[in-house]
Design a protein around this motif. Structure first.
Motif, PDB file in Angstrom:
ATOM      1  N   GLY A  83       8.252   0.649  -6.407  1.00 43.08           N
ATOM      2  CA  GLY A  83       8.388   2.055  -6.782  1.00 43.08           C
ATOM      3  C   GLY A  83       7.064   2.782  -6.793  1.00 43.08           C
ATOM      4  O   GLY A  83       6.973   3.947  -6.378  1.00 43.08           O
ATOM      5  N   ARG A  84       6.011   2.115  -7.259  1.00 47.66           N
ATOM      6  CA  ARG A  84       4.683   2.749  -7.266  1.00 47.66           C
ATOM      7  C   ARG A  84       4.202   3.019  -5.846  1.00 47.66           C
ATOM      8  O   ARG A  84       3.590   4.070  -5.572  1.00 47.66           O
ATOM      9  CB  ARG A  84       3.684   1.861  -8.022  1.00 47.66           C
ATOM     10  CG  ARG A  84       3.888   1.841  -9.529  1.00 47.66           C
ATOM     11  CD  ARG A  84       2.727   1.187 -10.237  1.00 47.66           C
ATOM     12  NE  ARG A  84       2.615  -0.239  -9.954  1.00 47.66           N
ATOM     13  CZ  ARG A  84       3.237  -1.195 -10.648  1.00 47.66           C
ATOM     14  NH1 ARG A  84       4.032  -0.863 -11.654  1.00 47.66           N
ATOM     15  NH2 ARG A  84       3.072  -2.469 -10.349  1.00 47.66           N
ATOM     16  N   ILE A  85       4.460   2.087  -4.952  1.00 48.42           N
ATOM     17  CA  ILE A  85       4.051   2.276  -3.555  1.00 48.42           C
ATOM     18  C   ILE A  85       4.812   3.445  -2.941  1.00 48.42           C
ATOM     19  O   ILE A  85       4.233   4.298  -2.263  1.00 48.42           O
ATOM     20  CB  ILE A  85       4.285   0.976  -2.751  1.00 48.42           C
ATOM     21  CG1 ILE A  85       3.256  -0.074  -3.180  1.00 48.42           C
ATOM     22  CG2 ILE A  85       4.204   1.232  -1.254  1.00 48.42           C
ATOM     23  CD1 ILE A  85       3.501  -1.454  -2.614  1.00 48.42           C
ATOM     24  N   VAL A  86       6.116   3.507  -3.179  1.00 56.31           N
ATOM     25  CA  VAL A  86       6.922   4.605  -2.626  1.00 56.31           C
ATOM     26  C   VAL A  86       6.400   5.955  -3.123  1.00 56.31           C
ATOM     27  O   VAL A  86       6.294   6.918  -2.344  1.00 56.31           O
ATOM     28  CB  VAL A  86       8.407   4.424  -2.987  1.00 56.31           C
ATOM     29  CG1 VAL A  86       9.221   5.662  -2.624  1.00 56.31           C
ATOM     30  CG2 VAL A  86       8.983   3.193  -2.281  1.00 56.31           C
ATOM     31  N   ARG A  87       6.076   6.030  -4.401  1.00 56.92           N
ATOM     32  CA  ARG A  87       5.592   7.299  -4.966  1.00 56.92           C
ATOM     33  C   ARG A  87       4.226   7.692  -4.421  1.00 56.92           C
ATOM     34  O   ARG A  87       3.865   8.874  -4.419  1.00 56.92           O
ATOM     35  CB  ARG A  87       5.527   7.206  -6.492  1.00 56.92           C
ATOM     36  CG  ARG A  87       6.892   7.162  -7.163  1.00 56.92           C
ATOM     37  CD  ARG A  87       6.775   7.375  -8.665  1.00 56.92           C
ATOM     38  NE  ARG A  87       6.042   6.309  -9.324  1.00 56.92           N
ATOM     39  CZ  ARG A  87       6.580   5.173  -9.748  1.00 56.92           C
ATOM     40  NH1 ARG A  87       7.890   4.955  -9.588  1.00 56.92           N
ATOM     41  NH2 ARG A  87       5.838   4.256 -10.365  1.00 56.92           N
ATOM     42  N   ALA A  88       3.460   6.719  -3.944  1.00 54.33           N
ATOM     43  CA  ALA A  88       2.090   6.982  -3.512  1.00 54.33           C
ATOM     44  C   ALA A  88       1.990   7.497  -2.078  1.00 54.33           C
ATOM     45  O   ALA A  88       0.947   8.029  -1.690  1.00 54.33           O
ATOM     46  CB  ALA A  88       1.252   5.713  -3.647  1.00 54.33           C
ATOM     47  N   VAL A  89       3.047   7.310  -1.289  1.00 55.93           N
ATOM     48  CA  VAL A  89       2.982   7.681   0.128  1.00 55.93           C
ATOM     49  C   VAL A  89       4.202   8.504   0.514  1.00 55.93           C
ATOM     50  O   VAL A  89       5.218   8.523  -0.192  1.00 55.93           O
ATOM     51  CB  VAL A  89       2.890   6.435   1.037  1.00 55.93           C
ATOM     52  CG1 VAL A  89       1.605   5.654   0.752  1.00 55.93           C
ATOM     53  CG2 VAL A  89       4.099   5.525   0.876  1.00 55.93           C
ATOM     54  N   SER A  90       4.106   9.169   1.650  1.00 56.77           N
ATOM     55  CA  SER A  90       5.234   9.943   2.164  1.00 56.77           C
ATOM     56  C   SER A  90       5.992   9.192   3.254  1.00 56.77           C
ATOM     57  O   SER A  90       6.985   9.696   3.775  1.00 56.77           O
ATOM     58  CB  SER A  90       4.740  11.288   2.717  1.00 56.77           C
ATOM     59  OG  SER A  90       3.841  11.082   3.802  1.00 56.77           O
ATOM     60  N   LEU A  91       5.535   8.011   3.605  1.00 58.53           N
ATOM     61  CA  LEU A  91       6.106   7.241   4.710  1.00 58.53           C
ATOM     62  C   LEU A  91       7.300   6.410   4.254  1.00 58.53           C
ATOM     63  O   LEU A  91       7.460   6.119   3.068  1.00 58.53           O
ATOM     64  CB  LEU A  91       5.041   6.290   5.272  1.00 58.53           C
ATOM     65  CG  LEU A  91       3.741   6.915   5.783  1.00 58.53           C
ATOM     66  CD1 LEU A  91       2.788   5.817   6.204  1.00 58.53           C
ATOM     67  CD2 LEU A  91       4.025   7.859   6.946  1.00 58.53           C
ATOM     68  N   PRO A  92       8.144   5.971   5.202  1.00 59.11           N
ATOM     69  CA  PRO A  92       9.162   4.973   4.865  1.00 59.11           C
ATOM     70  C   PRO A  92       8.497   3.686   4.386  1.00 59.11           C
ATOM     71  O   PRO A  92       7.474   3.266   4.949  1.00 59.11           O
ATOM     72  CB  PRO A  92       9.899   4.740   6.191  1.00 59.11           C
ATOM     73  CG  PRO A  92       9.559   5.904   7.056  1.00 59.11           C
ATOM     74  CD  PRO A  92       8.197   6.359   6.626  1.00 59.11           C
ATOM     75  N   VAL A  93       9.055   3.081   3.360  1.00 61.06           N
ATOM     76  CA  VAL A  93       8.509   1.840   2.808  1.00 61.06           C
ATOM     77  C   VAL A  93       9.547   0.731   2.930  1.00 61.06           C
ATOM     78  O   VAL A  93      10.714   0.909   2.570  1.00 61.06           O
ATOM     79  CB  VAL A  93       8.105   2.016   1.330  1.00 61.06           C
ATOM     80  CG1 VAL A  93       7.669   0.678   0.722  1.00 61.06           C
ATOM     81  CG2 VAL A  93       6.986   3.040   1.202  1.00 61.06           C
ATOM     82  N   THR A  94       9.115  -0.403   3.446  1.00 66.34           N
ATOM     83  CA  THR A  94       9.968  -1.587   3.519  1.00 66.34           C
ATOM     84  C   THR A  94       9.308  -2.712   2.734  1.00 66.34           C
ATOM     85  O   THR A  94       8.091  -2.908   2.815  1.00 66.34           O
ATOM     86  CB  THR A  94      10.239  -2.002   4.985  1.00 66.34           C
ATOM     87  OG1 THR A  94      11.056  -3.186   5.006  1.00 66.34           O
ATOM     88  CG2 THR A  94       8.963  -2.247   5.765  1.00 66.34           C
ATOM     89  N   VAL A  95      10.096  -3.413   1.953  1.00 69.25           N
ATOM     90  CA  VAL A  95       9.583  -4.362   0.960  1.00 69.25           C
ATOM     91  C   VAL A  95      10.004  -5.789   1.315  1.00 69.25           C
ATOM     92  O   VAL A  95      11.158  -6.046   1.649  1.00 69.25           O
ATOM     93  CB  VAL A  95      10.119  -4.001  -0.438  1.00 69.25           C
ATOM     94  CG1 VAL A  95       9.722  -5.057  -1.473  1.00 69.25           C
ATOM     95  CG2 VAL A  95       9.619  -2.625  -0.864  1.00 69.25           C
TER      96      VAL A  95
END
Length: 269
Positions: A83-95
């Protein structure tokens, strides 16, 4: 009615947006390159470098959280980190979500979607012991995750990691046959991409790229094959895993912190 085996139908789901964008980046011969991040700061570095998406590494993330890889980190902390990574960037995030941390498919999708991430890796060996999961069991698991996502109107880009090469499951020819079989089954179950981790031989990579009926993800492997060479083999996605984080932190440990400990200036080349 949507068909979860059809990527175009998954793209049309209400949560499509970033998931659809991530899915479209998987192109054989023009691979999505993902130098895996491990926290919000490294994710922002990936975005600043101009990369089109951010991926995480379970091993690298676990390390910065203070745990070993292999689902040793509590799922709550892994989800919070995502969640912190998603909030930090505007890009699609895959975990990299290992094998799902023991969550039932519906709970997995619901809790994972709450992070805002739109893609996840799910592997087919048991993290605690490394044993391969029965192919039918893993196929059913992936299908259940996809069905849960459809039911919850959540689009997820599922990268189905298959570990026959990593775990040295049988002789090389058996590893190849198992990977081709598992890859085809996982895609039919609703996966978007297949990740045969541990494969590095270019001839084998070519066979996998040609024989698996969907996008194939390969690890960069410390540069033994260049990105151009991997593209020419038909790879659609290239992962760096924990290699960048380990390289960076090794530099910290062997140079910066040791310099401080010995009374030297760590900023002097």
């Amino acid at each position: 009615m949507t068909d979860p085996s059809r990527p175009e139908d998954r793209d049309a789901s209400p949560s499509g947006g970033k998931a659809a964008a991530l899915r479209r980046l998987h192109v054989a011969g023009d691979p999505l390159v993902l130098p895996n991040a491990w926290d919000a700061a490294s994710a922002r570095m990936a975005e600043a470098a101009g990369l089109p998406a951010v991926a995480t590494s379970s091993a690298a993330t676990a390390a910065v959280l203070g745990y070993d890889d292999g689902e040793a980190a509590p799922v709550e902390e892994v989800l919070a980190a995502a969640g912190r990574i998603v909030r930090a960037v505007s890009l699609p995030v895959t975990v990299d979500f290992e094998r799902g941390y023991g969550l039932a498919p519906a709970e997995l999708v619901e809790r994972f979607a709450a992070t805002g991430a739109v893609g996840l890796n799910l592997e087919d060996s048991n993290p605690p012991d490394g044993n391969m999961v029965d192919v039918a069991e893993q196929t059913d698991f992936l299908a259940a995750v996809r069905d849960a996502a459809v039911s919850l109107n959540v689009d997820l880009v599922i990268n189905a990691r298959t570990d026959a090469f990593l775990r040295r499951s049988g002789p090389p020819e058996a590893q190849l046959a198992a990977t081709l079989d598992r890859g085809a089954r996982y895609l039919a179950a609703g996966a978007d991409c297949v990740y045969p981790i541990g494969v590095g031989d270019p001839d084998v990579i070519r066979v996998l790229a040609e024989g698996i009926p969907g996008p194939v993800n390969v690890a960069y492997g410390l540069g033994k094959l260049s990105l151009a060479e991997l593209a020419a083999l038909g790879v659609a996605r290239v992962s760096f895993g924990p290699a960048l984080q380990r390289h960076l932190y090794t530099t910290f440990g062997s140079a910066l912190f040791s310099a401080v400990a010995s009374g030297e200036n760590p900023f002097t080349p």
